[in-house]
Design a protein around this motif. Structure first.
Motif, PDB file in Angstrom:
ATOM      1  N   ILE A 132      43.262  38.181 -26.566  1.00  0.00           N
ATOM      2  CA  ILE A 132      42.887  39.366 -27.322  1.00  0.00           C
ATOM      3  C   ILE A 132      42.051  38.913 -28.503  1.00  0.00           C
ATOM      4  O   ILE A 132      42.431  37.995 -29.240  1.00  0.00           O
ATOM      5  N   LEU A 133      40.901  39.543 -28.666  1.00  0.00           N
ATOM      6  CA  LEU A 133      40.006  39.181 -29.755  1.00  0.00           C
ATOM      7  C   LEU A 133      39.990  40.273 -30.819  1.00  0.00           C
ATOM      8  O   LEU A 133      39.997  41.467 -30.490  1.00  0.00           O
ATOM      9  N   VAL A 134      39.985  39.848 -32.057  1.00  0.00           N
ATOM     10  CA  VAL A 134      39.903  40.762 -33.199  1.00  0.00           C
ATOM     11  C   VAL A 134      38.620  40.453 -33.954  1.00  0.00           C
ATOM     12  O   VAL A 134      38.429  39.330 -34.429  1.00  0.00           O
ATOM     13  N   LEU A 135      37.745  41.441 -34.033  1.00  0.00           N
ATOM     14  CA  LEU A 135      36.480  41.299 -34.759  1.00  0.00           C
ATOM     15  C   LEU A 135      36.617  41.973 -36.124  1.00  0.00           C
ATOM     16  O   LEU A 135      36.956  43.152 -36.209  1.00  0.00           O
ATOM     17  N   THR A 136      36.375  41.205 -37.176  1.00  0.00           N
ATOM     18  CA  THR A 136      36.473  41.751 -38.528  1.00  0.00           C
ATOM     19  C   THR A 136      35.099  41.771 -39.189  1.00  0.00           C
ATOM     20  O   THR A 136      34.181  41.057 -38.786  1.00  0.00           O
ATOM     21  N   LYS A 137      34.977  42.610 -40.216  1.00  0.00           N
ATOM     22  CA  LYS A 137      33.744  42.626 -40.993  1.00  0.00           C
ATOM     23  C   LYS A 137      34.072  42.778 -42.470  1.00  0.00           C
ATOM     24  O   LYS A 137      35.054  43.403 -42.845  1.00  0.00           O
ATOM     25  N   ASN A 138      33.225  42.199 -43.276  1.00  0.00           N
ATOM     26  CA  ASN A 138      33.396  42.246 -44.722  1.00  0.00           C
ATOM     27  C   ASN A 138      32.049  42.599 -45.347  1.00  0.00           C
ATOM     28  O   ASN A 138      31.075  41.854 -45.195  1.00  0.00           O
ATOM     29  N   THR A 139      31.987  43.752 -46.003  1.00  0.00           N
ATOM     30  CA  THR A 139      30.735  44.216 -46.595  1.00  0.00           C
ATOM     31  C   THR A 139      30.649  43.788 -48.056  1.00  0.00           C
ATOM     32  O   THR A 139      31.566  44.012 -48.837  1.00  0.00           O
ATOM     33  N   SER A 140      29.535  43.167 -48.403  1.00  0.00           N
ATOM     34  CA  SER A 140      29.321  42.715 -49.774  1.00  0.00           C
ATOM     35  C   SER A 140      27.847  42.866 -50.119  1.00  0.00           C
ATOM     36  O   SER A 140      26.978  42.288 -49.452  1.00  0.00           O
ATOM     37  N   ASP A 141      27.576  43.639 -51.154  1.00  0.00           N
ATOM     38  CA  ASP A 141      26.197  43.894 -51.583  1.00  0.00           C
ATOM     39  C   ASP A 141      25.352  44.396 -50.415  1.00  0.00           C
ATOM     40  O   ASP A 141      25.646  45.420 -49.838  1.00  0.00           O
ATOM     41  N   ASN A 142      24.340  43.645 -50.020  1.00  0.00           N
ATOM     42  CA  ASN A 142      23.416  44.124 -48.986  1.00  0.00           C
ATOM     43  C   ASN A 142      23.626  43.429 -47.642  1.00  0.00           C
ATOM     44  O   ASN A 142      22.736  43.421 -46.794  1.00  0.00           O
ATOM     45  N   GLN A 143      24.799  42.817 -47.454  1.00  0.00           N
ATOM     46  CA  GLN A 143      25.027  42.145 -46.189  1.00  0.00           C
ATOM     47  C   GLN A 143      26.462  42.346 -45.697  1.00  0.00           C
ATOM     48  O   GLN A 143      27.368  42.669 -46.473  1.00  0.00           O
ATOM     49  N   ILE A 144      26.650  42.172 -44.389  1.00  0.00           N
ATOM     50  CA  ILE A 144      27.958  42.283 -43.753  1.00  0.00           C
ATOM     51  C   ILE A 144      28.250  40.970 -43.046  1.00  0.00           C
ATOM     52  O   ILE A 144      27.399  40.423 -42.343  1.00  0.00           O
ATOM     53  N   THR A 145      29.453  40.448 -43.234  1.00  0.00           N
ATOM     54  CA  THR A 145      29.871  39.222 -42.574  1.00  0.00           C
ATOM     55  C   THR A 145      30.873  39.552 -41.479  1.00  0.00           C
ATOM     56  O   THR A 145      31.897  40.193 -41.733  1.00  0.00           O
ATOM     57  N   TYR A 146      30.582  39.120 -40.245  1.00  0.00           N
ATOM     58  CA  TYR A 146      31.451  39.364 -39.100  1.00  0.00           C
ATOM     59  C   TYR A 146      32.140  38.056 -38.693  1.00  0.00           C
ATOM     60  O   TYR A 146      31.537  36.982 -38.731  1.00  0.00           O
ATOM     61  N   SER A 147      33.410  38.166 -38.293  1.00  0.00           N
ATOM     62  CA  SER A 147      34.144  37.005 -37.784  1.00  0.00           C
ATOM     63  C   SER A 147      35.031  37.449 -36.629  1.00  0.00           C
ATOM     64  O   SER A 147      35.539  38.573 -36.612  1.00  0.00           O
ATOM     65  N   THR A 148      35.213  36.546 -35.654  1.00  0.00           N
ATOM     66  CA  THR A 148      36.006  36.852 -34.472  1.00  0.00           C
ATOM     67  C   THR A 148      37.179  35.888 -34.375  1.00  0.00           C
ATOM     68  O   THR A 148      37.021  34.682 -34.570  1.00  0.00           O
TER      69      THR A 148
END
Length: 209
Positions: A132-148
């Motif tokens: 099972i994979l969990v994809l997360t995102k973190n929004t900061s200023d003008n960019q989004i960081t994704y991690s799996t």
């Protein structure tokens, strides 16, 4: 707050019903379904069996709706608790509720108060073990960081034990801290190619071929 959640797990039960069938993903014998609470009617799963699970959360503050996991005719439910203060700072908690023995275990953590769960999905390649994979995102200023993050599925006592082991940690750079938006130090526009379930599954398919 978390102690209160953990204390009532074994005592308070509520019924669940399924949401719309568009939320269902089938991968061979692995099936993930988004579920929701309905306190006024009995809940049944796709096989017509009644399901009960701990009533310990407010669905309006959860990081993600609960997920019913069905694998080889065994079942469990994943819960996604909101961030609370801990020794490691603010972090959310992913819990697995084994419907075979009615026991709860900690799957893993969602780090950071701004971390959001973008998607939860299953993956199975040929005869490999399902994950099972969990994809997360973190929004900061003008960019989004994704991690799996990947999580192992083990059959246990008539149900499923789901856990993120050390071997499950993805160290493949495209899927870890994948930045979308803004520019890098050379002035190039940053575009993340792996920010949804379809692109991540294709990544693993290509890697396993």
């Amino acid at each position: 707050m978390r102690k209160k959640f953990l204390k009532v797990f074994s005592f308070i039960l509520a019924m669940v019903i399924f949401s719309n069938t568009d939320a269902v993903t089938r991968i061979n014998q692995l099936k993930l379904s988004t579920i929701d609470v309905d306190y006024s009617s009995s809940g049944i799963d796709s096989s017509g069996e009644e399901i009960k699970y701990p009533n310990f959360y407010d669905k309006h503050v959860m990081l993600h709706p609960p997920i019913l996991v069905e694998y080889n005719n065994k079942k469990s439910i994943l819960f996604f608790l909101p961030p609370v203060e801990s020794g490691s700072g603010q972090q959310g908690l992913i819990l697995n509720y084994n419907l075979g023995n009615n026991k709860m275990n900690v799957v893993g953590f969602v780090h950071g108060i701004n971390e959001q769960i973008q998607s939860v999905f299953g993956y199975k390649y040929n005869n490999d073990d399902a994950t099972i994979l969990v994809l997360t995102k973190n929004t900061s200023d003008n960019q989004i960081t994704y991690s799996t993050f990947t999580n192992s599925i083990l059959e246990e006592n008539g149900g499923l034990y789901i856990k993120q082991f050390l071997d499950d940690e993805i160290n493949i750079s495209p899927l870890s801290n994948c930045i979308d938006g803004g520019t890098d130090h050379l002035g190039n526009k940053q575009v993340c190619k792996y920010k949804d379930a379809a692109s991540i599954k294709k990544f693993f398919d290509d890697m396993n071929r």
